[in-house]
Motif scaffolding. Sequence first.
Motif, PDB file in Angstrom:
ATOM      1  N   VAL A 111       0.830  -1.213   0.000  1.00  0.00           N
ATOM      2  CA  VAL A 111       0.000   0.000   0.000  1.00  0.00           C
ATOM      3  C   VAL A 111       0.856   1.251   0.000  1.00  0.00           C
ATOM      4  CG1 VAL A 111      -1.632   1.359   1.364  1.00  0.00           C
ATOM      5  CG2 VAL A 111      -1.989  -1.102   1.090  1.00  0.00           C
ATOM      6  N   LEU A 112       1.832   1.333   0.887  1.00  0.00           N
ATOM      7  CA  LEU A 112       2.601   2.573   1.041  1.00  0.00           C
ATOM      8  C   LEU A 112       3.585   2.811  -0.095  1.00  0.00           C
ATOM      9  CD1 LEU A 112       3.306   2.627   4.887  1.00  0.00           C
ATOM     10  CD2 LEU A 112       1.498   3.787   3.603  1.00  0.00           C
ATOM     11  N   TYR A 113       4.048   1.747  -0.743  1.00  0.00           N
ATOM     12  CA  TYR A 113       5.000   1.925  -1.835  1.00  0.00           C
ATOM     13  C   TYR A 113       4.323   2.026  -3.198  1.00  0.00           C
ATOM     14  CZ  TYR A 113       9.075   1.388   1.147  1.00  0.00           C
ATOM     15  OH  TYR A 113      10.029   1.586   2.105  1.00  0.00           O
ATOM     16  N   GLN A 114       3.063   1.590  -3.295  1.00  0.00           N
ATOM     17  CA  GLN A 114       2.367   1.674  -4.571  1.00  0.00           C
ATOM     18  C   GLN A 114       1.378   2.832  -4.635  1.00  0.00           C
ATOM     19  OE1 GLN A 114       0.551  -1.948  -5.977  1.00  0.00           O
ATOM     20  NE2 GLN A 114       2.410  -3.157  -5.736  1.00  0.00           N
ATOM     21  N   SER A 115       0.884   3.262  -3.497  1.00  0.00           N
ATOM     22  CA  SER A 115      -0.163   4.285  -3.490  1.00  0.00           C
ATOM     23  C   SER A 115       0.348   5.562  -2.839  1.00  0.00           C
ATOM     24  CB  SER A 115      -1.398   3.780  -2.739  1.00  0.00           C
ATOM     25  OG  SER A 115      -2.392   4.775  -2.707  1.00  0.00           O
ATOM     26  N   VAL A 167       1.158  17.762   3.143  1.00  0.00           N
ATOM     27  CA  VAL A 167       0.540  16.585   3.755  1.00  0.00           C
ATOM     28  C   VAL A 167      -0.691  16.138   2.986  1.00  0.00           C
ATOM     29  CG1 VAL A 167      -0.653  15.728   5.807  1.00  0.00           C
ATOM     30  CG2 VAL A 167       1.431  17.083   6.056  1.00  0.00           C
ATOM     31  N   THR A 168      -1.503  17.086   2.551  1.00  0.00           N
ATOM     32  CA  THR A 168      -2.750  16.752   1.862  1.00  0.00           C
ATOM     33  C   THR A 168      -2.655  16.929   0.352  1.00  0.00           C
ATOM     34  OG1 THR A 168      -3.633  18.998   2.053  1.00  0.00           O
ATOM     35  CG2 THR A 168      -4.046  17.504   3.893  1.00  0.00           C
ATOM     36  N   ALA A 169      -1.465  17.187  -0.163  1.00  0.00           N
ATOM     37  CA  ALA A 169      -1.300  17.464  -1.592  1.00  0.00           C
ATOM     38  C   ALA A 169      -1.645  16.249  -2.449  1.00  0.00           C
ATOM     39  CB  ALA A 169       0.129  17.913  -1.876  1.00  0.00           C
ATOM     40  N   ASN A 170      -2.225  16.503  -3.625  1.00  0.00           N
ATOM     41  CA  ASN A 170      -2.389  15.411  -4.573  1.00  0.00           C
ATOM     42  C   ASN A 170      -1.021  15.072  -5.163  1.00  0.00           C
ATOM     43  OD1 ASN A 170      -1.842  17.276  -6.667  1.00  0.00           O
ATOM     44  ND2 ASN A 170      -4.020  17.747  -6.908  1.00  0.00           N
ATOM     45  N   VAL A 171      -0.941  14.000  -5.916  1.00  0.00           N
ATOM     46  CA  VAL A 171       0.359  13.507  -6.374  1.00  0.00           C
ATOM     47  C   VAL A 171       1.107  14.519  -7.241  1.00  0.00           C
ATOM     48  CG1 VAL A 171       1.520  11.725  -7.734  1.00  0.00           C
ATOM     49  CG2 VAL A 171      -0.278  11.082  -6.126  1.00  0.00           C
ATOM     50  N   GLY A 216       7.615   4.471   2.402  1.00  0.00           N
ATOM     51  CA  GLY A 216       6.895   4.440   1.140  1.00  0.00           C
ATOM     52  C   GLY A 216       7.112   5.700   0.317  1.00  0.00           C
ATOM     53  N   ARG A 217       6.236   5.904  -0.636  1.00  0.00           N
ATOM     54  CA  ARG A 217       6.404   6.986  -1.597  1.00  0.00           C
ATOM     55  C   ARG A 217       6.232   8.366  -0.969  1.00  0.00           C
ATOM     56  NH1 ARG A 217       2.655   5.562  -6.603  1.00  0.00           N
ATOM     57  NH2 ARG A 217       3.611   7.491  -7.380  1.00  0.00           N
ATOM     58  N   ARG A 218       5.573   8.433   0.179  1.00  0.00           N
ATOM     59  CA  ARG A 218       5.391   9.731   0.832  1.00  0.00           C
ATOM     60  C   ARG A 218       5.941   9.688   2.260  1.00  0.00           C
ATOM     61  NH1 ARG A 218       0.041  12.671  -1.518  1.00  0.00           N
ATOM     62  NH2 ARG A 218       1.003  14.358  -0.359  1.00  0.00           N
ATOM     63  N   TYR A 219       7.166   9.169   2.370  1.00  0.00           N
ATOM     64  CA  TYR A 219       7.792   9.077   3.693  1.00  0.00           C
ATOM     65  C   TYR A 219       8.032  10.473   4.251  1.00  0.00           C
ATOM     66  CZ  TYR A 219      12.255  10.242   1.454  1.00  0.00           C
ATOM     67  OH  TYR A 219      13.257  10.877   0.752  1.00  0.00           O
ATOM     68  N   CYS A 220       8.181  10.557   5.546  1.00  0.00           N
ATOM     69  CA  CYS A 220       8.322  11.840   6.226  1.00  0.00           C
ATOM     70  C   CYS A 220       9.603  12.545   5.807  1.00  0.00           C
ATOM     71  CB  CYS A 220       8.316  11.627   7.741  1.00  0.00           C
ATOM     72  SG  CYS A 220       8.616  13.126   8.690  1.00  0.00           S
ATOM     73  N   ILE A 221       9.487  13.733   5.227  1.00  0.00           N
ATOM     74  CA  ILE A 221      10.663  14.465   4.761  1.00  0.00           C
ATOM     75  C   ILE A 221      11.431  15.083   5.918  1.00  0.00           C
ATOM     76  CG2 ILE A 221       9.668  14.992   2.514  1.00  0.00           C
ATOM     77  CD1 ILE A 221       8.949  17.742   3.561  1.00  0.00           C
ATOM     78  N   GLY A 222      10.809  15.149   7.095  1.00  0.00           N
ATOM     79  CA  GLY A 222      11.456  15.782   8.237  1.00  0.00           C
ATOM     80  C   GLY A 222      12.097  14.800   9.203  1.00  0.00           C
ATOM     81  N   LYS A 223      12.339  13.554   8.782  1.00  0.00           N
ATOM     82  CA  LYS A 223      12.870  12.536   9.690  1.00  0.00           C
ATOM     83  C   LYS A 223      14.216  12.955  10.272  1.00  0.00           C
ATOM     84  CE  LYS A 223      14.374   7.714   9.905  1.00  0.00           C
ATOM     85  NZ  LYS A 223      14.475   6.423   9.171  1.00  0.00           N
ATOM     86  N   THR A 224      15.149  13.396   9.431  1.00  0.00           N
ATOM     87  CA  THR A 224      16.480  13.779   9.920  1.00  0.00           C
ATOM     88  C   THR A 224      16.385  14.983  10.843  1.00  0.00           C
ATOM     89  OG1 THR A 224      17.487  12.933   7.895  1.00  0.00           O
ATOM     90  CG2 THR A 224      18.812  14.441   9.218  1.00  0.00           C
ATOM     91  N   TYR A 225      15.568  15.951  10.451  1.00  0.00           N
ATOM     92  CA  TYR A 225      15.329  17.141  11.277  1.00  0.00           C
ATOM     93  C   TYR A 225      14.832  16.720  12.663  1.00  0.00           C
ATOM     94  CZ  TYR A 225      12.887  21.545  12.568  1.00  0.00           C
ATOM     95  OH  TYR A 225      12.422  22.673  13.206  1.00  0.00           O
ATOM     96  N   ALA A 226      13.829  15.850  12.679  1.00  0.00           N
ATOM     97  CA  ALA A 226      13.224  15.422  13.945  1.00  0.00           C
ATOM     98  C   ALA A 226      14.219  14.673  14.814  1.00  0.00           C
ATOM     99  CB  ALA A 226      11.999  14.556  13.673  1.00  0.00           C
ATOM    100  N   MET A 227      14.985  13.755  14.218  1.00  0.00           N
ATOM    101  CA  MET A 227      15.934  12.971  14.999  1.00  0.00           C
ATOM    102  C   MET A 227      17.024  13.853  15.591  1.00  0.00           C
ATOM    103  SD  MET A 227      14.988   9.822  15.254  1.00  0.00           S
ATOM    104  CE  MET A 227      16.501   9.045  15.812  1.00  0.00           C
ATOM    105  N   HIS A 228      17.519  14.834  14.822  1.00  0.00           N
ATOM    106  CA  HIS A 228      18.531  15.759  15.354  1.00  0.00           C
ATOM    107  C   HIS A 228      17.969  16.543  16.548  1.00  0.00           C
ATOM    108  CE1 HIS A 228      21.098  14.931  11.962  1.00  0.00           C
ATOM    109  NE2 HIS A 228      21.951  15.872  12.292  1.00  0.00           N
ATOM    110  N   MET A 229      16.767  17.080  16.376  1.00  0.00           N
ATOM    111  CA  MET A 229      16.204  17.915  17.420  1.00  0.00           C
ATOM    112  C   MET A 229      15.904  17.107  18.680  1.00  0.00           C
ATOM    113  SD  MET A 229      12.924  20.477  17.379  1.00  0.00           S
ATOM    114  CE  MET A 229      11.772  19.225  16.878  1.00  0.00           C
ATOM    115  N   ILE A 230      15.252  15.956  18.539  1.00  0.00           N
ATOM    116  CA  ILE A 230      14.891  15.147  19.699  1.00  0.00           C
ATOM    117  C   ILE A 230      16.149  14.677  20.421  1.00  0.00           C
ATOM    118  CG2 ILE A 230      13.802  13.001  20.440  1.00  0.00           C
ATOM    119  CD1 ILE A 230      11.821  13.362  18.101  1.00  0.00           C
TER     120      ILE A 230
END
Length: 481
Positions: free
Chosen positions: A83-87, A106-110, A426-440
């Motif tokens: 689901v997450l990699y195809q949709s 977050v709510t953007a169409n493709v 998946g195709r819409r993974y969180c773009i802020g992962k590195t940002y979040a991990m650094h801050m936390i």
Amino acid sequence: MFVILVCLFVCLLYFLRGREKTPPVVPNLLRLVWTIGTSSLADLFKEIVKLGEHTSRLGGVTKVDVKFLSLYFITSPDDVATVLYQSAEKSFFYDLIKPYVGDQLVTANVPVFKRNRPIMDLALKIDVIQQYLPTFNTYSAKLVEDLGEKVGMECDLTDIITRNILEMVAQATMGHSTTDLITDDYAAAVDRELEVLVNRVRRPWLFFDLFFNFSEEKRQQDRALEVIWGLSDRMIKLRKEEHYKRLKNEHVEKAEFRSFLDVVIQNTVTSDSELYTDIELRNLVDNIMLAAFDTSATAIEFLMMCVGSDSRVQEKVYEELNRVIVPKGRAVTQEDLPQLVYLEAVIKETLRLYPIGPIMARRASKNMKLENYTIPAGAQLVVHIWSVNRNKQLWGADADEFIPERWLDPARIPSSPVAFGTFGPGRRYCIGKTYAMHMIKIVSAHILQSYRVTADISKLELEFVVLLKPVAGRSMRIERR
């Protein structure tokens, strides 16, 4: 004879198609609907957990049919990956948050998402994030100082943590010191807007704009958005004015770092064109603000509760911090971060057990072949991240236990790309992962090197307010080290 055989074969195909397996139907649907509409948000989350457990027992896929709507719940890791990699299309449920964050991320169409993704990657790449480290350290030190008022008291630290993280994220996102602009009203406005979103789901008639637009919930939303948008609009105007002065070679005081908003403007605004309107820029800023401050503040609170409930883990973190960060209490540097291996394992284990987004929703843009079923195009798919993160086949019999050491042993980390689904693989993974991990990592390093935390995670009660949040049992006691 040949014609007869062909006819029989065709009839067999139709018969088999009619006998195609369909997922089991969710039982007690009326109870679920009643809970959504009448119970507390804590009870709602309990039903979400039960639904995930039930789906897992039945093979990982269940179905709900409500008139024109087919809703599929997915907990099977293989099917979640499909689901997450195809949709990439978000479910219509996300439309409810559009009044807040617009339709740019977050709510953007493709197509919109594909247009914006390269700009977001530029604004959140590692060399930009590294410029935020002084900001993360400054506000972490301020948080440590503010927490000093609560030493020796068993109390709820949510407000102190949230306020400091909000100021930190606002400066990194919009630039300049925003302390004088950030008020408690802003955090309260975000909380109220999230409550409105949940209430629209819980009260089906409010789902439709025709009824919602005449409701008290709509008036509350308007008041909340006036506060939220006011800050974003002021900062966008200021940053664009400074950018245009630079384009004209006018003197502008050099900023210490480029904020998220700075990078977006510098890459999309020229002297004669702008890729985004001011409203679209505001949408991007509000997306990042919500995704960064509210989720991170809650994650830090969960981390403190987990560590405060396990003295063994807490002492191992403290020993590592004292070995890496010398002298004690100094700013955490980029060179320090890779050395904080055990702290990173603690953060990941916390986020595995308590994913801030416990469910995700997608729309099948085409027929989708799962392991045992075919999902028709247009179906709404609910991916149960909470269940996948605690899947015992992936993580072992102790999947529900807080064991940071599992992240230090490659043999214990599942190979499935969705086993740790907190950041939305998946195709819409969180773009802020590195940002979040650094801050936390920086915030928690400052806190845990300065204080010993005592908590009881067994008393924790959770609620679903679009995001996962603690509602009870979150009181902690801190003592100076």
